[in-house]
Design an enzyme around this catalytic site. Structure first.
Site, PDB file in Angstrom:
ATOM      1  N   SER A   1      17.196  35.269  54.137  1.00 49.38           N
ATOM      2  CA  SER A   1      17.765  34.322  55.100  1.00 49.38           C
ATOM      3  C   SER A   1      19.284  34.366  55.132  1.00 49.38           C
ATOM      4  CB  SER A   1      17.316  32.908  54.748  1.00 49.38           C
ATOM      5  OG  SER A   1      17.900  32.483  53.541  1.00 49.38           O
TER       6      SER A   1
ATOM      7  N   THR B   1      19.548  29.380  54.864  1.00 53.37           N
ATOM      8  CA  THR B   1      21.007  29.437  54.894  1.00 53.37           C
ATOM      9  C   THR B   1      21.472  29.084  53.503  1.00 53.37           C
ATOM     10  OG1 THR B   1      21.126  28.692  57.185  1.00 53.37           O
ATOM     11  CG2 THR B   1      23.054  28.248  55.862  1.00 53.37           C
TER      12      THR B   1
ATOM     13  N   THR C   1      24.652  32.541  56.703  1.00 57.01           N
ATOM     14  CA  THR C   1      23.240  32.679  57.086  1.00 57.01           C
ATOM     15  C   THR C   1      23.010  33.932  57.917  1.00 57.01           C
ATOM     16  OG1 THR C   1      21.395  31.459  58.100  1.00 57.01           O
ATOM     17  CG2 THR C   1      23.443  31.464  59.301  1.00 57.01           C
TER      18      THR C   1
ATOM     19  N   ARG D   1      22.587  34.847  69.683  1.00 56.24           N
ATOM     20  CA  ARG D   1      22.430  33.426  69.337  1.00 56.24           C
ATOM     21  C   ARG D   1      23.276  33.109  68.100  1.00 56.24           C
ATOM     22  NH1 ARG D   1      20.635  30.479  64.509  1.00 56.24           N
ATOM     23  NH2 ARG D   1      19.773  28.517  65.185  1.00 56.24           N
TER      24      ARG D   1
ATOM     25  N   THR E   1      21.809  22.996  56.227  1.00 51.66           N
ATOM     26  CA  THR E   1      20.831  24.065  56.431  1.00 51.66           C
ATOM     27  C   THR E   1      19.696  23.485  57.277  1.00 51.66           C
ATOM     28  OG1 THR E   1      19.569  23.527  54.436  1.00 51.66           O
ATOM     29  CG2 THR E   1      21.308  25.142  54.175  1.00 51.66           C
ATOM     30  N   GLY E   2      18.981  24.360  57.967  1.00 50.05           N
ATOM     31  CA  GLY E   2      17.884  23.884  58.817  1.00 50.05           C
ATOM     32  C   GLY E   2      18.168  24.182  60.270  1.00 50.05           C
TER      33      GLY E   2
HETATM   34  N1  ASP Z   1      21.037  26.630  60.118  1.00 50.36           N
HETATM   35  C1  ASP Z   1      20.637  27.990  60.312  1.00 50.36           C
HETATM   36  C2  ASP Z   1      20.748  28.334  61.754  1.00 50.36           C
HETATM   37  O1  ASP Z   1      20.332  27.553  62.586  1.00 50.36           O
HETATM   38  C3  ASP Z   1      19.260  28.331  59.867  1.00 50.36           C
HETATM   39  C4  ASP Z   1      18.743  27.660  58.634  1.00 50.36           C
HETATM   40  O2  ASP Z   1      19.453  27.036  57.888  1.00 50.36           O
HETATM   41  O3  ASP Z   1      17.557  27.738  58.370  1.00 50.36           O
HETATM   42  O4  ASP Z   1      21.177  29.419  62.049  1.00 50.36           O
END
Ligand code: ASP
Length: 314
Positions: free
Chosen positions: A44, A166, A184, A194, A217-218
Site C-alpha cells: 500500500s 497508507t 501511499t 487520481r 489513512t483510509g
Molecule cells: N488515503 C489513501 C488514499 O486515499 C488510501 C488509504 O489510506 O488507504 O489514497
C-alpha cells in the site's frame, strides 16, 4: 516521540532514534516512513504498492515542518521508491508546495533520485487478478492460477476488492518541535492520475508547530472533502483534547457523506477513515469510523501498537 499508522511500528522506532541523534523532525518522519516505502511486502506504500488500473504504480506523499510551517508534496509520482523523500526535497529545494506527475518525476531526477520499476511480481499478479475478473464480457479470462498462487502463499487478496493503505508518521522532539510525513500508493487500481488525500496539506497531513500534528489513512476522497487534519489541528488549538478533536471530524465525515453509493443501509458510510493526532505536549490519539486495527507509538521508552478508538462498532 513518534506516532504512526499500524504499519509504522518500524517507522516510529527509527524516527525516535533519529531525533535522539539530533536529526530534524521532518527528516526523522521521512526516514521512518522510507523503511515501509522500501519494503516490497507492504503493498500500500512505495515500492511494491498496488498499481493504477493500467498496472502503473503512482505514489503520493507529503511532509510538513512545524517550526517553519513549510511543506512539500508529490502526487501521482512514478518510478521513485521513496516519495516521502521527494516531498521533502520539494520543500527544501523549491518555492513550491506540490509537484505532480511528469513534473514531479523530472524534479526527482534533477535532484538525484534514481528511477526504478516499482511494480513487484506480487503487485503485478494482484493487478492481473483484479483485471481478469472485472467482467465476464471482456477479453480477459478469469485467472484462477493467480488466485491459487496467492492463497498458497497465505495471501487472501479477494478477487475484486481494492485494498487501500497508507503510512503517516508524526514526530515530536525534545525541543517540542513537530513534523510529519504521509505516504501511499493510494487506492489500488485507481483511475490513472487520481490523487488521494495523502499528499494534500490539510487532508493527509497537517502540522502546526504551536499546536500539534495530525495525519490520516483510509478513504482519501472523504478526507479531502472535510480537510480533516487541518480541522483536527484547529480543534486542538481551540482546546479540544486530541481524541475529541478527531471524533468531531469523523462525525463530520459521516454527516457529510450523503451519496447513496457510499452509504450502508442504516445511513452510515460504507468506508473507513482513520485519523492520528499528536499534540505539542505529547498527548496522542487515533480513531477510525469503524472498530478495528491499531496504531504505532514510540514514546521514547516503548515501541508499541495501541488499539484504535472508533465511532461505531461495525
Ligand atoms: N488515503 C489513501 C488514499 O486515499 C488510501 C488509504 O489510506 O488507504 O489514497
Amino acid at each position: 516521540m513518534a506516532v504512526s499508522s499500524g504499519n509504522g511500528l518500524r517507522a516510529v522506532e527509527k524516527a525516535v532514534a533519529l531525533m535522539r541523534e539530533g536529526k530534524d523532525v521532518v527528516e526523522a518522519a521521512v526516514e521512518g516512513v522510507a523503511i515501509v516505502e522500501l519494503d516490497p511486502n507492504d503493498m500500500s506504500v512505495g515500492y511494491g504498492g498496488l498499481p493504477n488500473e493500467n498496472g502503473v504504480v503512482e505514489l503520493d506523499a507529503c511532509v510538513m515542518h512545524g517550526p517553519t510551517m513549510r511543506a512539500g508534496a508529490v502526487g501521482a509520482l512514478q518510478n521513485i521508491k521513496t516519495p516521502g523523500r521527494v516531498a521533502r526535497a520539494v520543500m527544501q529545494h523549491t518555492d513550491h508546495v506540490m509537484l505532480v506527475g511528469a513534473g514531479a518525476l523530472a524534479f526527482a531526477k534533477a535532484v538525484g533520485f534514481e528511477e526504478s520499476n516499482l511494480l513487484t511480481e506480487a503487485s503485478r499478479k494482484a493487478w492481473m487478478n483484479w483485471k481478469s475478473r472485472l467482467s465476464k464480457d471482456d477479453d480477459w479470462l478469469d485467472d484462477d492460477e493467480i488466485a491459487k498462487d496467492f492463497a498458497a502463499k497465505g495471501g487472501d487478496l479477494p478477487t475484486t476488492k481494492r485494498p487501500t493503505g497508507t503510512i503517516t508518521c508524526l514526530c515530536l522532539n525534545a525541543k517540542r518541535e513537530l513534523g510529519g510525513c504521509t505516504s501511499t500508493s493510494g487506492l489500488a487500481y485507481k483511475v490513472p492520475g487520481r490523487v488521494g488525500d495523502s499528499p494534500i496539506i490539510g487532508a493527509g497531513l497537517y502540522v502546526d508547530g504551536d499546536v500539534g500534528a495530525a495525519g490520516s489513512t483510509g478513504r482519501g476522497e472523504a478526507n479531502i472533502q472535510v480537510g480533516g487534519t487541518r480541522v483536527i489541528v484547529e480543534n486542538m488549538k481551540r482546546g479540544l483534547p486530541p481524541l475529541d478533536a478527531i471524533m468531531n471530524v469523523l462525525k463530520r465525515v459521516c454527516d457529510q457523506t450523503r451519496t447513496e453509493r457510499l452509504l450502508k443501509s442504516k445511513g452510515k458510510p460504507n468506508f473507513n477513515l482513520t485519523y492520528y493526532a499528536l499534540r505539542k505536549d505529547g498527548a496522542v490519539a487515533a480513531a477510525s469510523i469503524y472498530k478495528g486495527g491499531t496504531y504505532a507509538v514510540n514514546d521514547g521508552e516503548t515501541n508499541k501498537h495501541i488499539e484504535l478508538a472508533y465511532l461505531f462498532e461495525n
